[in-house]
Design an enzyme around this catalytic site. Structure first.
Site: not given
Length: 397
Positions: A83-84, A79-81
């Site tokens: 580091f988004s 899941p990228c959240q």
């Protein structure tokens, strides 16, 4: 070659790996709607997912020992959240940070190779130490068991200094999907690693498409407009930000032998105008009302690659889920149009509401980008397999 897919989402990365020749032994995803998308396509007989075993649940609950030393590739996009650029950027302090879970799976399985993807926000200066920590953890596949990741980083930095044996040779690359023929400017970071019993001289695939080649195609030769049957008196004005660059290209013509970036117009070729109800023969192609433009929320231009689709529906920064036509009218992309921008097959159906389907697509890896990288990994592993086979034959002789 057998593979495992982590954090599969709607299947973008796994579909690309399947097209490259890998056969997912297990596909793990916790989200119900994304699992439904894969399961429903499997039930409909889609050939790319026909053999997939879908595990709906937490990757941390899988018994990875059952797959140890018998898998060619582990792939996935944690899941990228955390580091988004659009999130709170809590990184390693975010409970959604699943890099530790990905590391645990790779450590247990010890695949011949891995392919891990995440947002470019991870490459920000503020995350530089954590990015180096992840790279070294993937390299050594040992947990220094310090008090926290920063003390582990210090330990592994010493390992590197003194030449401790590396378990995996790791290549890290920050890429723009548009440079690989994807009709979307989607910047992502990739970690690709090969186990140390494989040849370790792999390099990341070279870009194949450029903005300069597109500008020549549009504003020097005009072949772009001819392909799309746009009358010369209907060609839009050249964006002012490109004029100086195009003038230089008229003189040099230098595009380094690359292909033009693919645009939104390129991606939507053959799709009819969507209406309020489904069109026979076109999955997920229904108009979505309510789009509007305002400062900082202007949508994607028709004759450039789209902005990176986001895992949101209304109000995402920049209007990434909208397109802007030549007369500056904005509208939302349909789910099918968004799937085209993410290079999903036209016969692959996204399940759920418009917002839910857009969330799945916004979280996905472009299928064709995944294929191009995975094909290079597959080819490299095949060469290693052939090398080992030849060596065994010589020993037998």
């Amino acid at each position: 070659m057998r593979s495992i897919e982590l954090f599969a989402g709607a299947g973008g990365l796994a579909l690309g790996c399947e097209r490259a020749g890998f056969r997912p032994e297990l596909v793990v995803e916790w989200d119900k709607w994304a699992c439904d998308t894969i399961r429903e396509n499997k039930a409909a007989g889609h050939p790319l997912v026909s053999t997939w075993a879908v595990h709906q649940g937490d990757v941390r609950e899988v018994d990875w020992n059952a797959y140890a030393n018998d898998i060619a590739l582990i792939s996935g996009g944690p899941p990228c959240q955390p580091f988004s650029l659009g999130g709170k950027s809590r990184a390693f302090d975010d409970t959604r940070n699943m890099f530790p879970a990905a590391l645990a799976a790779i450590e247990a399985v010890r695949p011949k190779a891995f392919l891990i993807e995440n947002v470019r926000g991870l490459a920000r200066k503020s995350f530089a130490d954590y990015l180096e920590y992840l790279t070294l953890r993937l390299t050594y596949m040992q947990n220094p068991a310090g008090s926290d990741w920063s003390s582990d980083l210090a330990t592994m930095t010493q390992w590197k200094k003194f030449g401790l044996t590396e378990e995996y040779g790791v290549v890290r690359a920050l890429v723009n999907a548009a440079n690989y023929g994807i009709p979307q400017q989607r910047h992502r970071i990739f970690f690709v690693g090969f186990r140390n019993d494989q040849e370790l001289n792999w390099v990341f695939p070279e870009p194949t498409h450029t903005l300069d080649a597109l500008l020549v195609d549009q504003w020097v030769t005009g072949q772009y407009w001819d392909r799309h049957e746009v009358a010369r008196n209907s060609v839009p004005d050249m964006p002012s930000r490109f004029r100086r660059r195009v003038d230089a290209l008229r003189v040099t013509g230098a595009t380094k032998g690359t292909l033009p970036w693919r645009t939104v117009r390129d991606a939507l070729v053959g799709l009819p105008e969507a209406g309020d109800s489904p069109l026979q023969g076109y999955k997920n192609h229904v108009a979505q009302k309510g789009a509007r433009s305002y400062p900082g929320h202007t949508g994607s231009e028709l004759d450039l690659p789209a902005k990176a689709l986001k895992a949101g529906s209304h109000g995402v920064p920049g209007g990434e889920n909208m397109m802007r036509t030549g007369d500056n009218v904005v509208r939302y992309f349909t789910v099918r149009e968004s799937a085209r921008l993410q290079t999903f097959p036209d016969d692959y159906e996204l399940h759920g509401s418009w917002g839910e389907a857009m969330r799945q697509l916004g979280n996905a890896v472009p299928v064709e980008l995944a294929r191009k990288i995975a094909e290079s990994v597959y080819s490299h592993l095949s060469m290693n397999r052939d090398r080992v086979s030849e060596g065994n034959e010589k020993v037998l002789v």
